[in-house]
Scaffold this active site. Sequence first.
Site, PDB file in Angstrom:
ATOM      1  CG  HIS A 107      -0.267  -0.071   2.529  1.00 51.30           C
ATOM      2  ND1 HIS A 107       0.156  -1.269   3.046  1.00 51.30           N
ATOM      3  CD2 HIS A 107       0.079   0.864   3.445  1.00 51.30           C
ATOM      4  CE1 HIS A 107       0.716  -1.072   4.224  1.00 51.30           C
ATOM      5  NE2 HIS A 107       0.702   0.229   4.488  1.00 51.30           N
ATOM      6  CG  HIS A 117       1.021   5.504   4.277  1.00 47.12           C
ATOM      7  ND1 HIS A 117       0.232   5.446   5.397  1.00 47.12           N
ATOM      8  CD2 HIS A 117       1.776   4.376   4.295  1.00 47.12           C
ATOM      9  CE1 HIS A 117       0.509   4.336   6.074  1.00 47.12           C
ATOM     10  NE2 HIS A 117       1.443   3.668   5.427  1.00 47.12           N
TER      11      HIS A 117
HETATM   12  P1  AMP Z   1       1.739   0.631   7.400  1.00 45.46           P
HETATM   13  O1  AMP Z   1       2.047   0.830   8.862  1.00 45.46           O
HETATM   14  O2  AMP Z   1       2.617   1.370   6.460  1.00 45.46           O
HETATM   15  O3  AMP Z   1       1.642  -0.839   7.110  1.00 45.46           O
HETATM   16  O4  AMP Z   1       0.316   1.270   7.166  1.00 45.46           O
HETATM   17  C1  AMP Z   1      -0.873   0.660   7.529  1.00 45.46           C
HETATM   18  C2  AMP Z   1      -1.853   1.756   7.730  1.00 45.46           C
HETATM   19  O5  AMP Z   1      -3.120   1.176   7.776  1.00 45.46           O
HETATM   20  C3  AMP Z   1      -1.650   2.549   9.030  1.00 45.46           C
HETATM   21  O6  AMP Z   1      -1.461   3.923   8.718  1.00 45.46           O
HETATM   22  C4  AMP Z   1      -2.952   2.299   9.793  1.00 45.46           C
HETATM   23  O7  AMP Z   1      -3.362   3.456  10.459  1.00 45.46           O
HETATM   24  C5  AMP Z   1      -3.909   1.902   8.693  1.00 45.46           C
HETATM   25  N1  AMP Z   1      -5.001   1.017   9.050  1.00 45.46           N
HETATM   26  C6  AMP Z   1      -4.956  -0.084   9.802  1.00 45.46           C
HETATM   27  N2  AMP Z   1      -6.168  -0.685   9.840  1.00 45.46           N
HETATM   28  C7  AMP Z   1      -6.993   0.066   9.079  1.00 45.46           C
HETATM   29  C8  AMP Z   1      -8.366  -0.016   8.725  1.00 45.46           C
HETATM   30  N3  AMP Z   1      -9.164  -1.011   9.152  1.00 45.46           N
HETATM   31  N4  AMP Z   1      -8.887   0.934   7.919  1.00 45.46           N
HETATM   32  C9  AMP Z   1      -8.117   1.957   7.485  1.00 45.46           C
HETATM   33  N5  AMP Z   1      -6.808   2.093   7.781  1.00 45.46           N
HETATM   34  C10 AMP Z   1      -6.255   1.165   8.570  1.00 45.46           C
END
Ligand code: AMP
Length: 146
Positions: free
Chosen positions: A107, A109
Site C-alpha cells: 500500500h 500512504h
Molecule cells: P503501514 O504501517 O505502512 O503498514 O500502514 C498501515 C496503515 O493502515 C496505518 O497507517 C494504519 O493506520 C492503517 N489502518 C490499519 N487498519 C486500518 C483499517 N481497518 N482501515 C483503514 N486504515 C487502517
Amino acid sequence: MSLTAPYDQNNIFAKIIRGETPAIKIFEDDVAIAFMDIFPQSDGHCLVIPKKTGATNFLAADPADLGPLVARVQRVANGVVKGLSPDGVRIMQFNGAPAGQTVFHLHFHIIPIFEGAPLKQHAGKKADIAQLENLAARIRAALAVN
Ligand code: AMP
C-alpha cells in the site's frame, strides 16, 4: 514481519478488498481501492492498495502491476490536493516491520501536509468517523471532476 514473509490472505486490507471489513472508500476501479486511514497522521491521510492480493510489500510486487498502481496513487493524490488544498503532500510506503510497516498488503500512504499542523503518530489514534466521512466526501467530489 520480515521482508520475505508469506502473504496472509486474512490481513485487514485483504478483508477490505473482499468487503468483509468496512472502509471509507474514496476511489475504486479494477486495479486499486483507496480509502481513508482510520488512524490518520493528518487530515485527509488515505491509502491506495492494489486489489490483487499476494504482494506483502513493494519489493514483493510483480513489476508489471506497479505502473498501473502508481498511476492510481497519482490520481488519488491529485484528488486529495484538489479537494483539501494542503500545502504539501507526502507519498510514503513502508516495507517490513522494522521499516514501520504494520499491514502486510502492499500500500501507499497519501498524507496531506498543512503548514503549522504537526503530523500525528503513525498508526496511532483512531479518527472521528464523521470527520473522516466529511474529508472523504471532499476528496470524492474532487476525484469525480478529475
Ligand atoms: P503501514 O504501517 O505502512 O503498514 O500502514 C498501515 C496503515 O493502515 C496505518 O497507517 C494504519 O493506520 C492503517 N489502518 C490499519 N487498519 C486500518 C483499517 N481497518 N482501515 C483503514 N486504515 C487502517
